[in-house]
Scaffold this active site. Structure first.
Site, PDB file in Angstrom:
ATOM      1  N   SER A 129      30.699  48.227  94.593  1.00  0.00           N
ATOM      2  CA  SER A 129      30.002  48.016  95.853  1.00  0.00           C
ATOM      3  C   SER A 129      30.999  48.032  97.006  1.00  0.00           C
ATOM      4  O   SER A 129      31.669  49.033  97.217  1.00  0.00           O
ATOM      5  CB  SER A 129      29.201  46.715  95.794  1.00  0.00           C
ATOM      6  OG  SER A 129      28.287  46.633  96.860  1.00  0.00           O
ATOM      7  N   ASP A 283      20.270  53.191  92.050  1.00  0.00           N
ATOM      8  CA  ASP A 283      20.806  52.434  93.180  1.00  0.00           C
ATOM      9  C   ASP A 283      20.131  52.856  94.480  1.00  0.00           C
ATOM     10  O   ASP A 283      20.112  54.038  94.823  1.00  0.00           O
ATOM     11  CB  ASP A 283      22.324  52.671  93.268  1.00  0.00           C
ATOM     12  CG  ASP A 283      23.047  51.665  94.136  1.00  0.00           C
ATOM     13  OD1 ASP A 283      22.415  51.056  95.015  1.00  0.00           O
ATOM     14  OD2 ASP A 283      24.272  51.492  93.935  1.00  0.00           O
ATOM     15  N   HIS A 312      21.463  48.759  91.980  1.00  0.00           N
ATOM     16  CA  HIS A 312      22.817  48.435  92.446  1.00  0.00           C
ATOM     17  C   HIS A 312      23.491  47.399  91.555  1.00  0.00           C
ATOM     18  O   HIS A 312      24.707  47.451  91.344  1.00  0.00           O
ATOM     19  CB  HIS A 312      22.747  47.920  93.884  1.00  0.00           C
ATOM     20  CG  HIS A 312      24.089  47.762  94.512  1.00  0.00           C
ATOM     21  ND1 HIS A 312      24.930  48.827  94.747  1.00  0.00           N
ATOM     22  CD2 HIS A 312      24.762  46.653  94.933  1.00  0.00           C
ATOM     23  CE1 HIS A 312      26.053  48.396  95.300  1.00  0.00           C
ATOM     24  NE2 HIS A 312      25.970  47.076  95.422  1.00  0.00           N
TER      25      HIS A 312
END
Length: 337
Positions: A129, A283, A312
Site C-alpha cells: 500500500s 483492489d 486491497h
C-alpha cells in the site's frame, strides 16, 4: 509496549519548502547486519501502521528471513511514533504540522540506512500500500543502491480515482464539529467513526461482502464487522496524524522527484532495480490494470496478480492464501541472481 528506536534527523528540510524542526524517524530492525553490510532489506509500512504491520513477513524461515537478512522497517511521518502532529511541539503541532511527501519519507529513511548503519546497497525494498509507494520512491531516488523491489498492492503515483476515495475519508473526518480545524481538545469520535465506515467500503472487494468473508474473521454480522474491525482499527488514532498520512498518500507521484519535472514515465524508466509488482485482483485503490501500465514503464519488471476476493487487504497477510502467494513471490525474487 511497542518496542522501537528513533533516529534524530535534526531540522529536516521538506520537499515542498519549510523545515520540520527536531524531526525523528521511528524504526525497528530485525536480524543481524552482515559484517560487509550486504544483507539489508528495507520494508516500509502502510497507511495508519507502524513497524508491526510488516512483521507477518519477517522472521526466521519467513519470506524476509532474519536468519539471512537484516530488515529495517521505518515509520511514516504521521504514524504517531515518527514525527507527527500528535507528538510535535508548537508551532508545528496538531493542524499546523507541515505537509510531508513520500519523497520526504524516503529521504529520511535513506539517512537512517546510510548514516546509522553505513549501508550502501539494499538487497530488496518491499512494502504494501503506502509501503509500495515508498518502495517505488526508493528505486527512483536511489537507483544505484536498490537491487530489487516488490511493491505490493500499491502504485508509483496516486490515481485520480484513488484521490477521490482519500478526499472522501478526509471530508468525513473533518466534518465533525469537534474537529475544530485540527485544534480539538478531545478526539473527534464521530468523525473517526465516519472515516472508518467510508474506508470499509473501499478496503475490501464487493465479492468479499457478498460471500460474507468477514465471518472468517470471527464477526457474525456486517455491523459487527464495521464496529469490531474498522472502527476498532482507526478508533485510537489521532485525527491529525491520520490526515497527515492521507495528504502524503493523496499527493504521491515519483514523477515529482527532483530532476523529473513531474514526468512519471521518465521517473519509472530510470529504475534500475529488478521489479516484481504484486497488485491484488480485486483492489479498488490500485487495480491490476493500473500496475500493468507501471510495469511497461520499467526496464526489468514483471507483474504477478494476487488472486482472491480480499481486495486491497490481500496485501496485509489476513487472507492465508494471499499471504502464501506473496511470501512465495518474495522468496522467488530474493533467490534470483
Amino acid at each position: 509496549m511497542i518496542e522501537y528506536e528513533t533516529f534524530d534527523l535534526g531540522d529536516f528540510p521538506l520537499q515542498h519548502g519549510g523545515t520540520l524542526p527536531g524531526a525523528v524517524l521511528a524504526y525497528r530492525t530485525y536480524g543481524e547486519l552482515a559484517p560487509d553490510r550486504s544483507n539489508a532489506i528495507v520494508s516500509p509500512h502502510w497507511f495508519a501502521g507502524t513497524h508491526t504491520a510488516n512483521e507477518w513477513l519477517i522472521g526466521p524461515g519467513k519470506a524476509l528471513d532474519t536468519d539471512r537478512y537484516f530488515v529495517v522497517v521505518p515509520g511514516l511521518f504521521g504514524n504517531g511514533l515518527s514525527s507527527s502532529p500528535s507528538n510535535t511541539a508548537a508551532p508545528y503541532d496538531r493542524g499546523r504540522f507541515p505537509k510531508v511527501t513520500i519523497h520526504d519519507n524516503v529521504s529520511a529513511q535513506h539517512r537512517l540506512v546510510t548514516e546509522r548503519f553505513g549501508i550502501e546497497r539494499l538487497v530488496l525494498v518491499a512494502g504494501a500500500s503506502m509501503g509500495a509507494g515508498q518502495t517505488y520512491q526508493w528505486a527512483v531516488s536511489h537507483p544505484d543502491m536498490v537491487e530489487r523491489i516488490a511493491p505490493i498492492v500499491g502504485s508509483p503515483r496516486t490515481s485520480p480515482h484513488n484521490q477521490v476515495f482519500l478526499e472522501g475519508i478526509r471530508a468525513a473526518l473533518t466534518a465533525d464539529s469537534a474537529f475544530c480545524d485540527g485544534d480539538y481538545e478531545d478526539q473527534p469520535r464521530t468523525g473517526l467513526r465516519a472515516f472508518s465506515r467510508v474506508y470499509a467500503g473501499w478496503g475490501l472487494s464487493q465479492a468479499f461482502y457478498w460471500e460474507r468473508l468477514y465471518e472468517q474473521l470471527g464477526f457474525a454480522t456486517l455491523e459487527d464487522f464495521l464496529v469490531g474491525f474498522w472502527e476498532a482499527n482507526f478508533g485510537d488514532w489521532d485525527a491529525n496524524d491520520l490526515l497527515t498520512m492521507v495528504w502524503t498518500w493523496q499527493h504521491a507521484d515519483v514523477g515529482l522527484t527532483p530532476g523529473f519535472d513531474g514526468d512519471t514515465v521518465a521517473a519509472l524508466a530510470s529504475v534500475k532495480a529488478r521489479a516484481l509488482v504484486l497488485p491484488s485482483e480485486r483492489d479498488l485503490y490500485f487495480p491490476p490494470q493500473d500496475e500493468e501500465w507501471t510495469v511497461r514503464q520499467m526496464s526489468d519488471a514483471r507483474l504477478r496478480v494476487i488472486p482472491g476476493l480480499w481486495g486491497h487487504l490481500a496485501g496485509g497477510g489476513a487472507d492465508p492464501e494471499a499471504a502464501a502467494f506473496i511470501e512465495a513471490s518474495l522468496r522467488e525474487l530474493l533467490a534470483e541472481r
